[in-house]
Design a protein around this motif. Structure first.
Motif, PDB file in Angstrom:
ATOM      1  N   GLU A  68       0.837  -1.014   0.133  1.00  0.00           N
ATOM      2  CA  GLU A  68      -0.078   0.034   0.244  1.00  0.00           C
ATOM      3  C   GLU A  68       0.919   1.327  -0.129  1.00  0.00           C
ATOM      4  OE1 GLU A  68      -3.978   1.743   2.360  1.00  0.00           O
ATOM      5  OE2 GLU A  68      -3.101   0.025   2.971  1.00  0.00           O
ATOM      6  N   GLY A  69       0.433   2.040  -0.852  1.00  0.00           N
ATOM      7  CA  GLY A  69       1.303   3.503  -0.876  1.00  0.00           C
ATOM      8  C   GLY A  69       1.866   3.441  -2.466  1.00  0.00           C
ATOM      9  N   VAL A  70       2.166   2.182  -3.003  1.00  0.00           N
ATOM     10  CA  VAL A  70       2.680   2.088  -4.380  1.00  0.00           C
ATOM     11  C   VAL A  70       1.905   2.237  -5.329  1.00  0.00           C
ATOM     12  CG1 VAL A  70       4.218   0.852  -5.693  1.00  0.00           C
ATOM     13  CG2 VAL A  70       4.771   0.880  -3.424  1.00  0.00           C
ATOM     14  N   GLU A  71       2.047   2.995  -6.557  1.00  0.00           N
ATOM     15  CA  GLU A  71       1.115   2.965  -7.538  1.00  0.00           C
ATOM     16  C   GLU A  71       2.052   2.609  -8.803  1.00  0.00           C
ATOM     17  OE1 GLU A  71      -1.534   6.376 -10.344  1.00  0.00           O
ATOM     18  OE2 GLU A  71      -1.481   6.574  -8.074  1.00  0.00           O
ATOM     19  N   ARG A 106       6.527   5.354 -12.957  1.00  0.00           N
ATOM     20  CA  ARG A 106       5.709   5.813 -14.277  1.00  0.00           C
ATOM     21  C   ARG A 106       5.509   5.032 -15.455  1.00  0.00           C
ATOM     22  NH1 ARG A 106       2.926  10.004 -12.193  1.00  0.00           N
ATOM     23  NH2 ARG A 106       4.265  11.477 -10.778  1.00  0.00           N
ATOM     24  N   GLU A 107       4.766   5.417 -16.220  1.00  0.00           N
ATOM     25  CA  GLU A 107       4.693   4.353 -17.522  1.00  0.00           C
ATOM     26  C   GLU A 107       5.730   3.848 -18.279  1.00  0.00           C
ATOM     27  OE1 GLU A 107       2.005   4.606 -21.728  1.00  0.00           O
ATOM     28  OE2 GLU A 107       1.911   6.185 -20.248  1.00  0.00           O
ATOM     29  N   GLY A 108       5.880   2.645 -18.518  1.00  0.00           N
ATOM     30  CA  GLY A 108       6.803   2.033 -19.260  1.00  0.00           C
ATOM     31  C   GLY A 108       8.057   1.818 -18.528  1.00  0.00           C
ATOM     32  N   VAL A 123       9.815   6.583  -9.772  1.00  0.00           N
ATOM     33  CA  VAL A 123      10.710   6.118 -11.016  1.00  0.00           C
ATOM     34  C   VAL A 123      10.009   6.789 -12.194  1.00  0.00           C
ATOM     35  CG1 VAL A 123      11.402   4.295 -12.295  1.00  0.00           C
ATOM     36  CG2 VAL A 123      11.278   4.219  -9.690  1.00  0.00           C
ATOM     37  N   GLY A 124      10.859   7.440 -13.038  1.00  0.00           N
ATOM     38  CA  GLY A 124      10.449   8.211 -14.332  1.00  0.00           C
ATOM     39  C   GLY A 124       9.677   7.216 -15.289  1.00  0.00           C
ATOM     40  N   LEU A 125       9.355   7.787 -16.193  1.00  0.00           N
ATOM     41  CA  LEU A 125       8.590   7.573 -17.272  1.00  0.00           C
ATOM     42  C   LEU A 125       9.722   6.771 -18.316  1.00  0.00           C
ATOM     43  CD1 LEU A 125       6.273   7.652 -19.547  1.00  0.00           C
ATOM     44  CD2 LEU A 125       7.450   9.719 -20.469  1.00  0.00           C
ATOM     45  N   SER A 126       9.386   5.629 -18.601  1.00  0.00           N
ATOM     46  CA  SER A 126      10.462   4.776 -19.373  1.00  0.00           C
ATOM     47  C   SER A 126      11.767   4.411 -18.736  1.00  0.00           C
ATOM     48  CB  SER A 126      10.532   5.084 -20.765  1.00  0.00           C
ATOM     49  OG  SER A 126       9.170   5.061 -21.414  1.00  0.00           O
ATOM     50  N   ALA A 127      11.721   4.693 -17.313  1.00  0.00           N
ATOM     51  CA  ALA A 127      13.261   4.310 -16.858  1.00  0.00           C
ATOM     52  C   ALA A 127      13.471   3.178 -16.717  1.00  0.00           C
ATOM     53  CB  ALA A 127      13.403   5.244 -15.459  1.00  0.00           C
ATOM     54  N   LEU A 128      14.764   2.870 -16.476  1.00  0.00           N
ATOM     55  CA  LEU A 128      15.265   1.283 -16.425  1.00  0.00           C
ATOM     56  C   LEU A 128      16.042   1.192 -15.360  1.00  0.00           C
ATOM     57  CD1 LEU A 128      15.561  -1.310 -17.510  1.00  0.00           C
ATOM     58  CD2 LEU A 128      17.370  -0.623 -19.047  1.00  0.00           C
ATOM     59  N   ASP A 138      14.445  10.202  -6.337  1.00  0.00           N
ATOM     60  CA  ASP A 138      13.830  10.231  -7.532  1.00  0.00           C
ATOM     61  C   ASP A 138      14.587   9.723  -8.783  1.00  0.00           C
ATOM     62  OD1 ASP A 138      11.528  10.647  -6.227  1.00  0.00           O
ATOM     63  OD2 ASP A 138      11.273  12.841  -6.895  1.00  0.00           O
ATOM     64  N   VAL A 139      13.839   9.187  -9.646  1.00  0.00           N
ATOM     65  CA  VAL A 139      14.521   8.794 -10.817  1.00  0.00           C
ATOM     66  C   VAL A 139      13.940   9.526 -12.300  1.00  0.00           C
ATOM     67  CG1 VAL A 139      14.912   6.764 -12.672  1.00  0.00           C
ATOM     68  CG2 VAL A 139      14.867   6.433  -9.916  1.00  0.00           C
ATOM     69  N   PRO A 140      14.771  10.354 -12.724  1.00  0.00           N
ATOM     70  CA  PRO A 140      14.321  11.073 -13.894  1.00  0.00           C
ATOM     71  C   PRO A 140      13.579  10.048 -14.989  1.00  0.00           C
ATOM     72  CG  PRO A 140      16.476  11.655 -13.691  1.00  0.00           C
ATOM     73  CD  PRO A 140      16.223  10.432 -12.717  1.00  0.00           C
TER      74      PRO A 140
END
Length: 188
Positions: A68-71, A106-108, A123-128, A138-140
């Protein structure tokens, strides 16, 4: 009624929504209030916590607990045994009673096997995130992160390939750096 597949060894609590074409494999537990999108896959021994929201097309591999708290947004890949936390200062004798630090993937984005995302960091969009990395900030978007703690070691394309020094991908996509930590997809 949902057209999801739920293996007979899994348990789904009341007040859970599971989208069409989602598969919940062996020994999973989906807890009360969870919302899971369409075309997802929950591998063996996955636990989805209370009130967790998971988008469409998400792949969660074996032995992952999403607390809980994670999306998790659409089309995220969570590798085997990756770890999420939800309390910044856990103590058994001082329970938090439902007050959890928020984490958004985030997505992808893709999280490698045995990687850890410490709560309160997105975690940012399409990050790996590389296998075994520990995310402590935070991850860009489009960042390639590795190590303990995780550091950006490059950039990746939406398709997942590492970008070259000109921020181009073999798939034909091009990117441009807006600041030291901001990369966007370019039109040319």
């Amino acid at each position: 009624m949902s057209k999801a597949y739920i293996h007979e060894s899994s348990y789904v609590d009341d007040d859970v929504v599971i989208g069409d074409d989602t598969k919940v494999w062996h020994f999973c537990h989906i807890q009360k209030g969870a919302r899971i999108g369409e075309r997802c896959s929950m591998g063996q021994n996955v636990n989805i916590g209370n009130n967790v929201k998971i988008g469409n097309g998400v792949r969660i591999q074996n032995n992952v607990s999403v607390y809980e708290g994670v999306e998790i947004e659409d089309n995220v890949f969570c590798g085997p045994s990756c770890v999420f936390t939800n309390v910044t200062t856990p103590r058994a004798h001082f329970p938090v009673h439902g007050i959890y630090a928020k984490t958004i993937v985030r997505e992808g984005a893709s999280l490698g096997a045995n990687s850890t995302v410490v709560c309160g960091h997105n975690v940012g969009l399409s990050a790996l995130i590389a296998a075994g990395a520990v995310v402590t900030h935070d991850v860009p978007d489009y960042a390639l992160m590795a190590g303990v703690p995780a550091r950006r070691i490059g950039w990746v394309c939406e398709c997942g390939q590492r970008l070259d020094e000109k921020l181009c991908c073999s798939c034909g996509r091009h990117y441009k750096l807006i600041s030291d930590e901001t990369l966007i997809q370019s039109e040319n």
